[in-house]
Design an enzyme around this catalytic site. Structure first.
Site, PDB file in Angstrom:
ATOM      1  N   GLN A 108      87.807   8.396  -2.921  1.00 47.09           N
ATOM      2  CA  GLN A 108      88.829   8.193  -1.876  1.00 47.09           C
ATOM      3  C   GLN A 108      89.493   7.036  -1.974  1.00 47.09           C
ATOM      4  OE1 GLN A 108      88.205   9.127   2.537  1.00 47.09           O
ATOM      5  NE2 GLN A 108      87.663   6.610   2.696  1.00 47.09           N
TER       6      GLN A 108
ATOM      7  N   ARG B  40      76.561  10.328   8.424  1.00 47.74           N
ATOM      8  CA  ARG B  40      75.973  11.512   8.380  1.00 47.74           C
ATOM      9  C   ARG B  40      74.202  11.200   8.191  1.00 47.74           C
ATOM     10  NH1 ARG B  40      81.204  12.939   5.564  1.00 47.74           N
ATOM     11  NH2 ARG B  40      81.946  14.738   6.765  1.00 47.74           N
TER      12      ARG B  40
ATOM     13  N   HIS C   8      80.605  -0.068   8.401  1.00 48.16           N
ATOM     14  CA  HIS C   8      81.766  -0.374   9.014  1.00 48.16           C
ATOM     15  C   HIS C   8      81.834  -1.563   9.603  1.00 48.16           C
ATOM     16  CE1 HIS C   8      81.345   4.294   9.522  1.00 48.16           C
ATOM     17  NE2 HIS C   8      82.439   4.198   9.146  1.00 48.16           N
TER      18      HIS C   8
ATOM     19  N   SER D 152      75.636   5.589   5.946  1.00 40.85           N
ATOM     20  CA  SER D 152      76.620   6.774   6.332  1.00 40.85           C
ATOM     21  C   SER D 152      76.381   7.431   7.887  1.00 40.85           C
ATOM     22  CB  SER D 152      76.424   7.867   5.228  1.00 40.85           C
ATOM     23  OG  SER D 152      77.139   8.983   5.786  1.00 40.85           O
TER      24      SER D 152
ATOM     25  N   LEU E 140      80.298   4.570  14.056  1.00 43.92           N
ATOM     26  CA  LEU E 140      80.131   3.290  13.390  1.00 43.92           C
ATOM     27  C   LEU E 140      78.743   2.802  12.814  1.00 43.92           C
ATOM     28  CD1 LEU E 140      83.285   1.141  14.753  1.00 43.92           C
ATOM     29  CD2 LEU E 140      83.238   3.040  12.768  1.00 43.92           C
TER      30      LEU E 140
HETATM   31  O1  PAF Z   1      86.495   7.353   4.876  1.00 44.93           O
HETATM   32  C1  PAF Z   1      86.806   7.793   6.096  1.00 44.93           C
HETATM   33  O2  PAF Z   1      86.122   7.661   7.328  1.00 44.93           O
HETATM   34  C2  PAF Z   1      87.971   8.790   6.324  1.00 44.93           C
HETATM   35  O3  PAF Z   1      88.144   9.407   5.333  1.00 44.93           O
HETATM   36  C3  PAF Z   1      89.274   8.098   6.448  1.00 44.93           C
HETATM   37  C4  PAF Z   1      89.707   7.001   5.486  1.00 44.93           C
HETATM   38  C5  PAF Z   1      88.886   7.193   7.914  1.00 44.93           C
HETATM   39  C6  PAF Z   1      90.411   9.152   6.917  1.00 44.93           C
HETATM   40  O4  PAF Z   1      90.055   9.733   7.819  1.00 44.93           O
END
Ligand code: PAF
Length: 268
Positions: free
Chosen positions: A143, A177, A23, A175, A19
């Protein structure tokens, strides 16, 4: 930590852990939506079903203790941290939730099966946690659109809330990443945001003209970046646009070494 009270909202923030402040903002927004009587649940699960062969499933950062502290600091009540065996007893999903229309562009073609893995795990999390509300970041705009679509199509009685992308002071979208970046790559990575702003503010109505100039700018400003895609799509259908004559989204995925960074900007 609030005790669960029947009738008060359960608000879920699904994450893969590792996180960061983005987040944290989602969990804080979830706390606001839940109020003092409601329950905020954060799930931490690195979902194998959404990683393709050769992607970074094994390398994906895991930071459980730090994640728990962040969840607590941001106002979460419950951390749900299932194992892969609990989520997928057969080793892989036995039933897949397959997105049929919104995955034809952007990350869909370059990550085949990714959104089916996302929809499947989120559907399972929804059944397990039974939230009234669930929050997702707009950095993963496609997403978010796909999960809204899934909730409508599969009649989940859940409100999906999209939260603004949280950025570093130089504009780079936060991110998990970003920690893969070398110092040189980190220095160039904010160019992704810069070229997206350029696409938004470009005077032409033609997507091709805006994208051509963005490609040139990115090549000059961030020579370490390798474009996976740079596209302008309809914000609702995610279909590619030739002309920007409706609410649109410019979105990019750019590799910097091992890191594949995504970002986007709304146009109009
Ligand atoms: O966005 C993310 O971190 C992932 O794609 C999720 C929504 C937790 C699903 O694994």
């Amino acid at each position: 930590m609030a005790a669960y009270q029947a009738g008060s909202p359960v608000v879920l923030v699904p994450t893969m852990g590792a996180l960061h402040d983005g987040h944290g903002a989602l969990v804080e927004a979830a706390r606001v939506r839940a109020g003092t009587a409601g329950t905020v649940v954060v799930s931490l699960f690195v979902n194998p079903a959404q990683f393709g062969p050769g992607e970074d499933f094994d390398a994906y950062p895991r930071a459980f203790a730090d994640d728990c502290s962040r969840c607590e600091a941001a106002g979460a009540d419950v951390v749900f941290h299932p194992s892969a065996a609990e989520m997928y007893p057969a080793g892989r999903p036995g039933v897949l939730v397959v997105e049929q229309s919104l995955a034809q562009t952007l990350c869909g073609p370059t990550r085949p099966g990714h959104f089916d893995g996302v929809c499947t795990v989120v559907a399972k999390l929804f059944h397990l946690v039974r939230p009234d509300i669930s929050l997702f970041g707009k950095k993963d705009y496609q997403q978010l659109a796909i999960l809204r679509h899934m909730v409508t199509e599969l009649n989940f009685p859940i409100e999906i809330v999209g939260a603004e992308t949280v950025r570093e002071p130089d504009g780079l979208a936060m991110s998990s990443r970003n920690r893969y970046l070398t110092p040189e790559e980190r220095e160039q990575a904010p160019w992704v945001r810069k070229v997206l702003l350029g696409i938004r503010d470009h005077p032409s109505r033609q997507a091709a003209a805006r994208l051509a100039s963005a490609r040139e700018q990115l090549a000059a400003g961030a020579p370490l970046g390798r474009i996976d895609y740079l596209q302008i799509v309809d914000r609702n259908s995610m279909a590619e646009l030739d002309e920007i004559d409706r609410p649109a989204l410019a979105a990019a995925a750019v590799f910097f070494g091992k890191a594949r960074l995504i970002d986007n900007i709304e146009i109009g």
